[in-house]
Design an enzyme around this catalytic site. Sequence first.
Site, PDB file in Angstrom:
ATOM      1  N   TRP A 269     -30.459  31.617 -53.334  1.00 51.89           N
ATOM      2  CA  TRP A 269     -31.364  31.027 -54.328  1.00 51.89           C
ATOM      3  C   TRP A 269     -30.619  30.603 -55.579  1.00 51.89           C
ATOM      4  O   TRP A 269     -30.940  29.576 -56.177  1.00 51.89           O
ATOM      5  CB  TRP A 269     -32.544  31.953 -54.612  1.00 51.89           C
ATOM      6  CG  TRP A 269     -33.465  32.041 -53.431  1.00 51.89           C
ATOM      7  CD1 TRP A 269     -33.719  33.139 -52.661  1.00 51.89           C
ATOM      8  CD2 TRP A 269     -34.226  30.966 -52.836  1.00 51.89           C
ATOM      9  NE1 TRP A 269     -34.582  32.814 -51.635  1.00 51.89           N
ATOM     10  CE2 TRP A 269     -34.908  31.501 -51.722  1.00 51.89           C
ATOM     11  CE3 TRP A 269     -34.377  29.611 -53.135  1.00 51.89           C
ATOM     12  CZ2 TRP A 269     -35.743  30.718 -50.909  1.00 51.89           C
ATOM     13  CZ3 TRP A 269     -35.201  28.834 -52.331  1.00 51.89           C
ATOM     14  CH2 TRP A 269     -35.869  29.389 -51.238  1.00 51.89           C
TER      15      TRP A 269
ATOM     16  N   ASP B  93     -35.046  33.669 -62.454  1.00 51.33           N
ATOM     17  CA  ASP B  93     -35.905  33.379 -61.295  1.00 51.33           C
ATOM     18  C   ASP B  93     -36.330  34.730 -60.723  1.00 51.33           C
ATOM     19  O   ASP B  93     -35.578  35.365 -59.992  1.00 51.33           O
ATOM     20  CB  ASP B  93     -35.119  32.569 -60.261  1.00 51.33           C
ATOM     21  CG  ASP B  93     -35.897  32.369 -58.957  1.00 51.33           C
ATOM     22  OD1 ASP B  93     -37.042  32.878 -58.849  1.00 51.33           O
ATOM     23  OD2 ASP B  93     -35.358  31.707 -58.046  1.00 51.33           O
TER      24      ASP B  93
ATOM     25  N   LYS C  84     -44.527  35.833 -53.066  1.00 52.85           N
ATOM     26  CA  LYS C  84     -43.777  37.044 -52.709  1.00 52.85           C
ATOM     27  C   LYS C  84     -44.547  38.282 -53.186  1.00 52.85           C
ATOM     28  O   LYS C  84     -45.013  39.066 -52.381  1.00 52.85           O
ATOM     29  CB  LYS C  84     -42.376  37.053 -53.331  1.00 52.85           C
ATOM     30  CG  LYS C  84     -41.381  35.916 -53.040  1.00 52.85           C
ATOM     31  CD  LYS C  84     -41.566  35.103 -51.867  1.00 52.85           C
ATOM     32  CE  LYS C  84     -40.496  34.141 -51.437  1.00 52.85           C
ATOM     33  NZ  LYS C  84     -39.693  33.401 -52.363  1.00 52.85           N
TER      34      LYS C  84
HETATM   35  C1  LIG Z   1     -38.895  32.075 -52.314  1.00 48.56           C
HETATM   36  C2  LIG Z   1     -37.955  31.888 -53.454  1.00 48.56           C
HETATM   37  C3  LIG Z   1     -37.745  30.636 -54.051  1.00 48.56           C
HETATM   38  C4  LIG Z   1     -38.422  29.373 -53.549  1.00 48.56           C
HETATM   39  O1  LIG Z   1     -39.766  29.419 -53.815  1.00 48.56           O
HETATM   40  P1  LIG Z   1     -40.741  28.186 -53.460  1.00 48.56           P
HETATM   41  O2  LIG Z   1     -42.023  28.666 -54.041  1.00 48.56           O
HETATM   42  O3  LIG Z   1     -40.747  28.059 -51.984  1.00 48.56           O
HETATM   43  O4  LIG Z   1     -40.210  26.993 -54.134  1.00 48.56           O
HETATM   44  C5  LIG Z   1     -36.878  30.556 -55.113  1.00 48.56           C
HETATM   45  N1  LIG Z   1     -36.246  31.639 -55.589  1.00 48.56           N
HETATM   46  C6  LIG Z   1     -36.417  32.873 -55.033  1.00 48.56           C
HETATM   47  C7  LIG Z   1     -35.676  34.029 -55.608  1.00 48.56           C
HETATM   48  C8  LIG Z   1     -37.274  33.019 -53.956  1.00 48.56           C
HETATM   49  O5  LIG Z   1     -37.449  34.229 -53.417  1.00 48.56           O
END
Ligand SMILES: *Cc1c(COP(=O)(O)O)cnc(C)c1O
Length: 368
Positions: free
Chosen positions: A101, A175, A199
Amino acid sequence: MTIYNFSAGPAVLPKDVLQQVQAEMVDWHGSGMSVMEMSHRGKEFMGIAAEAEADLRELMGIPANYKVLFLQGGASSQFAMVPMNLLRGKTGADYLNTGEWSKKAIKEAKRYSAVNVVATSEDKNFSYAPAQDQWKLDPNAAYVHYTPNETIGGVEIFWTPELGTQPGDVPLVADMSSTILSRPIDVSKFGLIYAGAQKNIGPAGLTIVIVRDDLMGQTMAGTPSMFDYKIHADNESMYNTPPTFGMYTAGLVFKWLKARGGLAAMEKTNREKAGLLYDALDTTDFYTSPVAKDNRSLMNVPFVIKGSTLKDAALDEAFLKLAKERSLLQLKGHRSVGGMRASIYNAMPIEGVRALVDMMRAFEKSHG
Ligand SMILES: *Cc1c(COP(=O)(O)O)cnc(C)c1O
């Protein structure tokens, strides 16, 4: 038999919340309407949105000089929105690289900005996080971006990088897609936090951004209105139609978390759950965790079976078959790394982790 869902995302939601959604589906609180059918500007939905925000602020202790935005586009859109909004006339930004990521965030940022990678753990296949004293920070960077929990690699950073917290200091951007709400954090140490909901918050389609007031309003020329934090903030996340059903469901999750004692209580349970699983991995050489001990994620636990590889994954297949027979679902590792991954977000009950550990021991007995 109770089913346990170990998906990395979209992921398990609290059963109580799903049942409440079901009970309120057709007629929300006597309104005669489903939340899905309500005007986002009507008094019912405005109330739902305000309550969700207030509960999130309380849970995370979000200071008054931060805005909470309910957006769409996923964390992936934030990979672009962050540089478009936070460069503020500067030409470069700092990024920590701890895995898949981080790499995606860096790749997108490079479309808008020079990127200084302050440190990377690529040398050890992204199995740890470099300590802050190894970061080569640029004092002129517009911001510092990192990924406190790498969902795919299962690498979590439990300390918060120390940067200035005042306007004029280099702001910290995180993030938090797969770690938000799993434990308390000090929001005042961050300039901006973002997370996709699917998540640890609610259904896919909702993205939450928490941003300090002074960082908004200096977007790059050409930034679309929908990518401008200030426009969303000035319109209370109602510049356009927000993801109403996701906000409603997230709001119910916030209430569920509050009823269970908030984030300190969640951290305690999450440590207990992860501890059971890591202990099971550490007490045999049949299973291995590829992650350095200090960085083992509380939310995403990848592990490999002895003798199994990406090329020869017959044992993995057998493992997943037995898991499925025992109603333990979605344990297959990410396609880029193979092996297994158990995601054990807030909504995963400890009984689910115990059932997984029992199944792992049984599998080792028959295949070890
Ligand atoms: C799942 C995830 C993403 C991507 O998320 P989307 O909602 O599919 O754009 C980005 N960063 C992390 C850490 C993730 O777990």
